[in-house]
Design an enzyme around this catalytic site. Structure first.
Site, PDB file in Angstrom:
ATOM      1  N   GLY A 104       0.815  -1.215   0.000  1.00  0.00           N
ATOM      2  CA  GLY A 104       0.000   0.000   0.000  1.00  0.00           C
ATOM      3  C   GLY A 104       0.847   1.262   0.000  1.00  0.00           C
ATOM      4  O   GLY A 104       0.442   2.296  -0.515  1.00  0.00           O
ATOM      5  N   GLY A 105       2.046   1.152   0.549  1.00  0.00           N
ATOM      6  CA  GLY A 105       2.973   2.290   0.551  1.00  0.00           C
ATOM      7  C   GLY A 105       4.019   2.163  -0.549  1.00  0.00           C
ATOM      8  O   GLY A 105       4.972   2.956  -0.594  1.00  0.00           O
ATOM      9  N   GLU A 111      10.402  -5.180   0.792  1.00  0.00           N
ATOM     10  CA  GLU A 111       9.850  -5.902   1.955  1.00  0.00           C
ATOM     11  C   GLU A 111       9.856  -7.411   1.722  1.00  0.00           C
ATOM     12  O   GLU A 111      10.155  -8.192   2.626  1.00  0.00           O
ATOM     13  CB  GLU A 111       8.423  -5.428   2.225  1.00  0.00           C
TER      14      GLU A 111
HETATM   15  O1  LIG Z   1       4.286  -0.663   1.137  1.00  0.00           O
HETATM   16  C1  LIG Z   1       3.901  -0.608   2.292  1.00  0.00           C
HETATM   17  C2  LIG Z   1       3.839  -1.746   3.202  1.00  0.00           C
HETATM   18  O2  LIG Z   1       3.583  -2.979   2.606  1.00  0.00           O
HETATM   19  C3  LIG Z   1       3.031  -1.521   4.476  1.00  0.00           C
HETATM   20  O3  LIG Z   1       3.540  -2.410   5.406  1.00  0.00           O
HETATM   21  C4  LIG Z   1       1.559  -1.747   4.327  1.00  0.00           C
HETATM   22  O4  LIG Z   1       1.056  -0.916   3.303  1.00  0.00           O
HETATM   23  C5  LIG Z   1       0.802  -1.466   5.633  1.00  0.00           C
HETATM   24  O5  LIG Z   1       0.947  -0.128   5.986  1.00  0.00           O
HETATM   25  P1  LIG Z   1       0.229   0.511   7.255  1.00  0.00           P
HETATM   26  O6  LIG Z   1       0.841  -0.106   8.468  1.00  0.00           O
HETATM   27  O7  LIG Z   1       0.502   1.978   7.144  1.00  0.00           O
HETATM   28  O8  LIG Z   1      -1.234   0.203   7.125  1.00  0.00           O
END
Ligand SMILES: O=C[C@H](O)[C@H](O)[C@H](O)COP(=O)(O)O
Length: 260
Positions: A104-105, A111
């Site tokens: 999402g980021g 990762e």
């Molecule tokens: O690219 C972003 C990552 O995979 C994040 O770990 C994932 O989007 C979750 O983000 P958040 O903790 O802000 O919901």
């Protein structure tokens, strides 16, 4: 931290705090990206300052690297670390088998590499991240900029044969321009609504020319720590082939909230 924190931020914090307590002296730790992982990095920084915890952190994005340095964690590159004891990261969705959607980021490429080079991956999440079926959250797919429109077309064609409910594919934007990842790539978001066979989709997606990596994490996560706004924490662990559940109170949650 304090009283103004919303229940969702408290939930993220207690999950992050519980997982950061799994880190031991001398460990090499993968540091995830996102708002939940940022709490974990701050909690680890607190342990470095308060207890003199000695760890080496491998960040999964420039954002996380900056934060880790800021809170006093020694940062090293993955290739310097070689292999990691533990990676702690957030997720956009997790299912009953602890398969995940991430990215999402826009950080899922690094990762996934970091988590795959770790003895154990622990995911930290608030309860809203738990789903019966993956796919309500748009699935991020990192693609190289060269010919990304052609890659999108190929992905759309591939989706015709897949067990999914939606098939819209959009390019992630940053203002008027396509979003650019730390690796200089773009992100396609796949609006699938429900993914019938995540394992198959993860394999097939990565065979499309131009695709670098998709955000499905299959059989990578070992444990999910779910925080609740009232300080409760639940653990889901893959053990002996099945998912075990455990739950505990964070007795000192109010004090913990004040610490950070
Ligand atoms: O690219 C972003 C990552 O995979 C994040 O770990 C994932 O989007 C979750 O983000 P958040 O903790 O802000 O919901």
């Amino acid at each position: 931290m304090s009283a103004e924190l919303s229940p969702i931020e408290k939930a993220k914090f207690v999950a992050a705090k519980r997982a950061s307590d799994m880190v031991e002296n001398g460990m090499k730790v993968g540091l995830g990206t996102g708002s939940t992982a940022a709490w974990m990095v701050r909690c680890l920084g607190e342990r470095v300052r308060q207890e003199g915890l000695k760890i080496k952190g491998v960040p999964t994005s420039t954002r996380t690297a900056d934060l880790a340095r800021e809170v006093g964690i020694e940062v090293i590159a993955l290739d310097e670390a070689g292999w990691l004891d533990l990676t702690i990261d957030g997720a956009d969705e997790f299912d009953a088998e602890l398969n995940l959607i991430k990215g999402g980021g826009g950080a899922h490429l690094q990762e996934k590499i970091v988590a795959s080079a770790s003895d154990r991956m622990v995911v930290i999440a608030d309860p809203a991240k738990e789903v019966a079926h993956l796919g309500a959250f748009p699935l991020p797919v990192e693609v190289i900029p060269f010919g990304w429109k052609t890659t999108r077309k190929l992905v759309e064609e591939m989706l015709e044969g897949m067990d999914v409910l939606g098939r819209d594919v959009t390019i992630r934007m940053n203002g008027a321009m396509p979003f650019v990842t730390d690796e200089g790539n773009h992100i396609l978001d796949l609006h699938l609504l429900r993914i019938g066979n995540p394992r198959q989709l993860a394999l097939v997606l990565n065979q499309v020319p131009g695709v670098v990596e998709n955000g499905l994490f299959i059989d990578i996560c070992d444990t999910v720590v779910i925080g609740h706004g009232d300080g409760r924490v639940e653990l889901r662990d893959v053990a002996a082939g099945s998912v075990q559940q455990d739950s505990m109170e964070f007795a000192e949650s109010e004090n913990l909230f004040k610490d950070v």
